[in-house]
Write an enzyme that holds these catalytic residues in place. Structure first.
Site, PDB file in Angstrom:
ATOM      1  CE  LYS A 163      40.938  28.336  27.693  1.00 48.52           C
ATOM      2  NZ  LYS A 163      42.045  27.408  28.039  1.00 48.52           N
ATOM      3  N   GLY A 183      34.207  30.989  32.575  1.00 51.07           N
ATOM      4  CA  GLY A 183      34.132  32.245  33.156  1.00 51.07           C
ATOM      5  C   GLY A 183      35.047  33.501  32.363  1.00 51.07           C
ATOM      6  CG  ASP A 200      41.949  31.695  29.402  1.00 52.65           C
ATOM      7  OD1 ASP A 200      43.286  31.261  28.676  1.00 52.65           O
ATOM      8  OD2 ASP A 200      41.864  30.752  30.023  1.00 52.65           O
TER       9      ASP A 200
END
Length: 305
Positions: free
Chosen positions: A11, A111, A145
């Site tokens: 992203k 991650g 996220d």
């Protein structure tokens, strides 16, 4: 042994507005996420017993293998699998294998992407039948996220980033990512941001309306002109050499340049695929980054659920 494999995109934040630190330690965010076709791959394989393990394989040049990716319970993919198992009372285990392409500690949520992929892979492997809402709830507990990485595409992020809603975005956007040879700690960047606002708290963040208008119109030049990141000044203070990357992008006619998230990856928006290749060659020729990766976003079909 049964196995399930999931590809998950990186992203980027086209805008990242950061508000004052909350009592729980998080910051209110107003951001526009976009998924790009730079993908990790997570494979979950059934095992005898209830252990959850992970191994990590790096794709590309040898310098990537120096990245500090945990291979124990601190790995977010392992945390995701354990959280899913606890939520549904699963007694099985899984062997997770991650093929890393997304830069580590590069401000591109590598991650978090692995955590999202592990949720989807283990849900399929164990047959938990989790609903979208249930997976999103688990994802929010893993990190700000992670919920977006379940969705992909282009989306608004609110709250601390975990409140996700789709955004209309037409066309494909061509990006070049200037990869640094070592990462930058997100915690360190946010600590620097708080220190800069110790005397006067920042205002509550908002997404630039011009960015949303440009996305809806498929106007790449308008998107480039509207890129913003409240964390960029801190990242540049911690890593002044990133200014050289931004300068090369401007010299090469990039439509926009920005530090990605908490850095140190710098993203450059190109006019088209040829311009993207040209910018990548310039970055490498100037020696301002260890790698220059081309990608487009959002990738059709990148949604995980």
């Amino acid at each position: 042994m049964r196995t399930t494999t999931v590809r998950v995109p990186a992203k980027i934040n086209l805008s990242l507005g950061v508000g004052p630190r909350r009592e729980d330690g998080y910051h209110p965010l107003a951001t526009v996420y976009q998924a790009v076709d730079l993908c990790d791959e997570v494979r979950a394989t059934e095992v005898d017993g209830d252990s959850v393990s992970v191994e990590v394989h790096f794709d590309g040049d040898g310098w990537r293998e120096q990245a500090p990716v945990p291979t124990d319970e601190n790995n977010l993919a392992v945390k995701a699998a354990l959280a899913l198992r606890d939520a549904f009372g699963v007694k099985s285990g899984a062997a997770l294998s991650i093929r890393k392409v997304i830069p580590v500690m590069g401000g591109m949520a590598g991650g978090s992407a692995d955590g999202a992929a592990a949720l989807v892979a283990c849900d399929a492997l164990w047959g938990t039948g989790a609903s979208r809402a249930e997976l999103e709830e688990i994802a929010a507990g893993l990190g700000s996220d992670v919920p977006f990485l379940l969705h992909g595409g282009t989306a608004l992020g609110g709250g601390r980033g975990e409140e996700v809603s789709p955004v209309l975005a037409r066309g494909r956007f061509h990006w070049v990512f200037a990869i640094a040879d070592h990462g930058l700690s997100t915690a360190e960047v946010y600590a620097g941001y708080d220190a800069r606002h110790a005397d006067a708290p920042p205002p509550m963040p908002e997404v630039p309306p011009t960015l949303l208008t440009a996305l809806a119109a498929g106007d790449a030049a308008g998107v480039g002109a509207s890129l913003s990141n409240d964390l960029q000044p801190v990242a540049l203070a911690l890593r002044p050499e990133l200014r050289d990357v931004l300068a090369v992008g401007e010299q090469g006619g990039a439509l926009g340049t920005l530090v990605s998230g908490s850095g140190p990856t710098v993203m450059l928006l190109a006019e088209d695929a040829d311009h993207s290749a040209q910018l990548a060659r310039m970055l490498l020729a100037e020696g301002v980054c260890v790698d220059a990766v081309q990608a487009t976003g959002p990738e059709p079909g990148a949604h995980l659920i």
